[in-house]
Motif scaffolding. Sequence first.
Motif, PDB file in Angstrom:
ATOM      1  N   ALA A  20       0.844  -1.190   0.000  1.00 34.61           N
ATOM      2  CA  ALA A  20       0.000   0.000   0.000  1.00 34.61           C
ATOM      3  C   ALA A  20       0.878   1.239   0.000  1.00 34.61           C
ATOM      4  CB  ALA A  20      -0.913   0.008   1.224  1.00 34.61           C
ATOM      5  N   THR A  21       0.669   2.111  -0.972  1.00 35.18           N
ATOM      6  CA  THR A  21       1.367   3.392  -1.027  1.00 35.18           C
ATOM      7  C   THR A  21       0.357   4.471  -1.393  1.00 35.18           C
ATOM      8  OG1 THR A  21       1.936   3.588  -3.387  1.00 35.18           O
ATOM      9  CG2 THR A  21       3.298   2.100  -2.045  1.00 35.18           C
ATOM     10  N   SER A  22       0.820   5.678  -1.540  1.00 35.22           N
ATOM     11  CA  SER A  22      -0.051   6.792  -1.897  1.00 35.22           C
ATOM     12  C   SER A  22      -0.161   6.999  -3.402  1.00 35.22           C
ATOM     13  CB  SER A  22       0.460   8.079  -1.241  1.00 35.22           C
ATOM     14  OG  SER A  22       1.826   8.288  -1.560  1.00 35.22           O
ATOM     15  N   HIS A  23       0.457   6.125  -4.218  1.00 38.16           N
ATOM     16  CA  HIS A  23       0.413   6.290  -5.672  1.00 38.16           C
ATOM     17  C   HIS A  23       0.359   4.920  -6.334  1.00 38.16           C
ATOM     18  CE1 HIS A  23       1.397   7.604  -9.718  1.00 38.16           C
ATOM     19  NE2 HIS A  23       1.322   8.860  -9.320  1.00 38.16           N
ATOM     20  N   PRO A  24      -0.520   4.732  -7.313  1.00 38.09           N
ATOM     21  CA  PRO A  24      -0.654   3.404  -7.931  1.00 38.09           C
ATOM     22  C   PRO A  24       0.610   2.900  -8.611  1.00 38.09           C
ATOM     23  CG  PRO A  24      -1.936   5.061  -9.130  1.00 38.09           C
ATOM     24  CD  PRO A  24      -1.510   5.681  -7.843  1.00 38.09           C
ATOM     25  N   LEU A  25       1.416   3.787  -9.200  1.00 36.20           N
ATOM     26  CA  LEU A  25       2.645   3.330  -9.849  1.00 36.20           C
ATOM     27  C   LEU A  25       3.637   2.786  -8.822  1.00 36.20           C
ATOM     28  CD1 LEU A  25       3.247   6.104 -12.566  1.00 36.20           C
ATOM     29  CD2 LEU A  25       2.240   3.835 -12.850  1.00 36.20           C
ATOM     30  N   VAL A 148       1.086  12.770 -14.549  1.00 40.50           N
ATOM     31  CA  VAL A 148       0.887  13.411 -13.250  1.00 40.50           C
ATOM     32  C   VAL A 148      -0.512  13.076 -12.730  1.00 40.50           C
ATOM     33  CG1 VAL A 148       0.785  15.607 -12.011  1.00 40.50           C
ATOM     34  CG2 VAL A 148       2.495  15.254 -13.807  1.00 40.50           C
ATOM     35  N   ALA A 149      -0.568  12.481 -11.556  1.00 42.22           N
ATOM     36  CA  ALA A 149      -1.838  12.086 -10.951  1.00 42.22           C
ATOM     37  C   ALA A 149      -2.571  13.311 -10.405  1.00 42.22           C
ATOM     38  CB  ALA A 149      -1.584  11.080  -9.832  1.00 42.22           C
ATOM     39  N   PRO A 150      -3.898  13.228 -10.254  1.00 42.94           N
ATOM     40  CA  PRO A 150      -4.670  14.390  -9.776  1.00 42.94           C
ATOM     41  C   PRO A 150      -4.193  14.941  -8.442  1.00 42.94           C
ATOM     42  CG  PRO A 150      -6.143  12.724 -10.667  1.00 42.94           C
ATOM     43  CD  PRO A 150      -4.777  12.103 -10.637  1.00 42.94           C
ATOM     44  N   ARG A 151      -3.953  14.075  -7.457  1.00 39.02           N
ATOM     45  CA  ARG A 151      -3.524  14.566  -6.149  1.00 39.02           C
ATOM     46  C   ARG A 151      -2.140  15.186  -6.225  1.00 39.02           C
ATOM     47  NH1 ARG A 151      -4.586  14.774  -0.510  1.00 39.02           N
ATOM     48  NH2 ARG A 151      -2.980  16.260   0.089  1.00 39.02           N
ATOM     49  N   VAL A 152      -1.271  14.591  -7.040  1.00 47.07           N
ATOM     50  CA  VAL A 152       0.077  15.129  -7.202  1.00 47.07           C
ATOM     51  C   VAL A 152       0.019  16.515  -7.846  1.00 47.07           C
ATOM     52  CG1 VAL A 152       2.314  14.793  -8.309  1.00 47.07           C
ATOM     53  CG2 VAL A 152       1.110  12.839  -7.320  1.00 47.07           C
ATOM     54  N   ALA A 153      -0.830  16.665  -8.860  1.00 46.08           N
ATOM     55  CA  ALA A 153      -0.987  17.974  -9.504  1.00 46.08           C
ATOM     56  C   ALA A 153      -1.489  19.004  -8.500  1.00 46.08           C
ATOM     57  CB  ALA A 153      -1.951  17.864 -10.682  1.00 46.08           C
ATOM     58  N   HIS A 154      -2.396  18.595  -7.634  1.00 49.55           N
ATOM     59  CA  HIS A 154      -2.932  19.498  -6.606  1.00 49.55           C
ATOM     60  C   HIS A 154      -1.833  19.942  -5.645  1.00 49.55           C
ATOM     61  CE1 HIS A 154      -5.745  21.037  -3.549  1.00 49.55           C
ATOM     62  NE2 HIS A 154      -5.042  20.348  -2.670  1.00 49.55           N
ATOM     63  N   ASP A 155      -1.051  18.977  -5.159  1.00 52.07           N
ATOM     64  CA  ASP A 155       0.032  19.301  -4.228  1.00 52.07           C
ATOM     65  C   ASP A 155       1.101  20.157  -4.903  1.00 52.07           C
ATOM     66  OD1 ASP A 155      -1.187  17.867  -2.211  1.00 52.07           O
ATOM     67  OD2 ASP A 155      -0.119  16.014  -2.688  1.00 52.07           O
ATOM     68  N   TRP A 156       1.390  19.858  -6.161  1.00 50.64           N
ATOM     69  CA  TRP A 156       2.404  20.605  -6.916  1.00 50.64           C
ATOM     70  C   TRP A 156       1.990  22.075  -7.023  1.00 50.64           C
ATOM     71  CZ3 TRP A 156       5.141  16.721 -10.360  1.00 50.64           C
ATOM     72  CH2 TRP A 156       6.417  17.179 -10.742  1.00 50.64           C
ATOM     73  N   ALA A 157       0.721  22.293  -7.352  1.00 48.57           N
ATOM     74  CA  ALA A 157       0.229  23.668  -7.486  1.00 48.57           C
ATOM     75  C   ALA A 157       0.305  24.413  -6.157  1.00 48.57           C
ATOM     76  CB  ALA A 157      -1.203  23.659  -8.017  1.00 48.57           C
ATOM     77  N   ASN A 158       0.074  23.693  -5.055  1.00 53.70           N
ATOM     78  CA  ASN A 158       0.087  24.335  -3.735  1.00 53.70           C
ATOM     79  C   ASN A 158       1.476  24.811  -3.323  1.00 53.70           C
ATOM     80  OD1 ASN A 158      -2.616  24.197  -3.224  1.00 53.70           O
ATOM     81  ND2 ASN A 158      -2.515  22.350  -1.982  1.00 53.70           N
ATOM     82  N   VAL A 159       2.528  24.192  -3.871  1.00 52.70           N
ATOM     83  CA  VAL A 159       3.891  24.595  -3.500  1.00 52.70           C
ATOM     84  C   VAL A 159       4.587  25.356  -4.628  1.00 52.70           C
ATOM     85  CG1 VAL A 159       4.154  22.727  -1.842  1.00 52.70           C
ATOM     86  CG2 VAL A 159       4.848  22.360  -4.226  1.00 52.70           C
ATOM     87  N   ALA A 160       3.842  25.762  -5.631  1.00 49.19           N
ATOM     88  CA  ALA A 160       4.442  26.447  -6.786  1.00 49.19           C
ATOM     89  C   ALA A 160       5.177  27.708  -6.369  1.00 49.19           C
ATOM     90  CB  ALA A 160       3.376  26.759  -7.827  1.00 49.19           C
TER      91      ALA A 160
END
Length: 232
Positions: A20-25, A148-160
């Motif tokens: 179990a991880t936070s990303h399917p890949l 880029v996964a949806p949650r990753v894109a969200h987090d990326w935008a938050n730290v831009a």
Amino acid sequence: MRSFHMPGRSPVYARRAMCATSHPLATAAGVETLRQGGNAVDAAIAAAAVLAVVEHPMTGIGGDCFAILAKPGQKLIALNASGRAPAAATADWYAAKGITQIEMHSPHAVTVPGAIDGWTTLLADHGSLPLAHLLAPAIEYAEHGFPVAPRVAHDWANVADKLGIHAGSRQHLLPGGRPPRTGEIMRFPNLARTLQLIAEHGRDGFYQGEVAEDIVAELKELGGLQTLADFA
């Protein structure tokens, strides 16, 4: 049993192993490692390495490593692979410079990354497959790209805004001057090369040689106290 008419997750059951991880890949990399005959430590390293590529805003090889291993009939085994502050970072030095607190964006907030040392220590003591084998999926995604996964894109935008402060992060993590959007393909060729050096040379591929020299030079330019001796 949950209602299948509502969003949510169902429990998962397995006979032999789970991952179990936070990303399917990353989860897929861990499961595939188990299928190839690796043990839980092998799978964890493979998955963590993939996360360092595909969930870059959240984790990376510039961070630390913590692990708890449970083996049947034995006491829990814990590993604290958090990096130390530079040897020169003494209380007297900070007092002489008038530094009373360490800001998040300060080079003095950076410790020697412990992740790679943690991985290699876990592998030597409890793993079963070669490091190069375990890093291969991460190298593949870094070199040839990943969506880029949806949650990753969200987090990326938050730290831009934070990423935009430094020239290096702008270059590598804000392609075209913005964070990547969901579904866009990202590649990290320089990260792939770094991971390849680690795959070939183990911890020395990170804590000595060109990788360590580049990190230390960058931090020194920003006013940090890290040295090659700290890394070695």
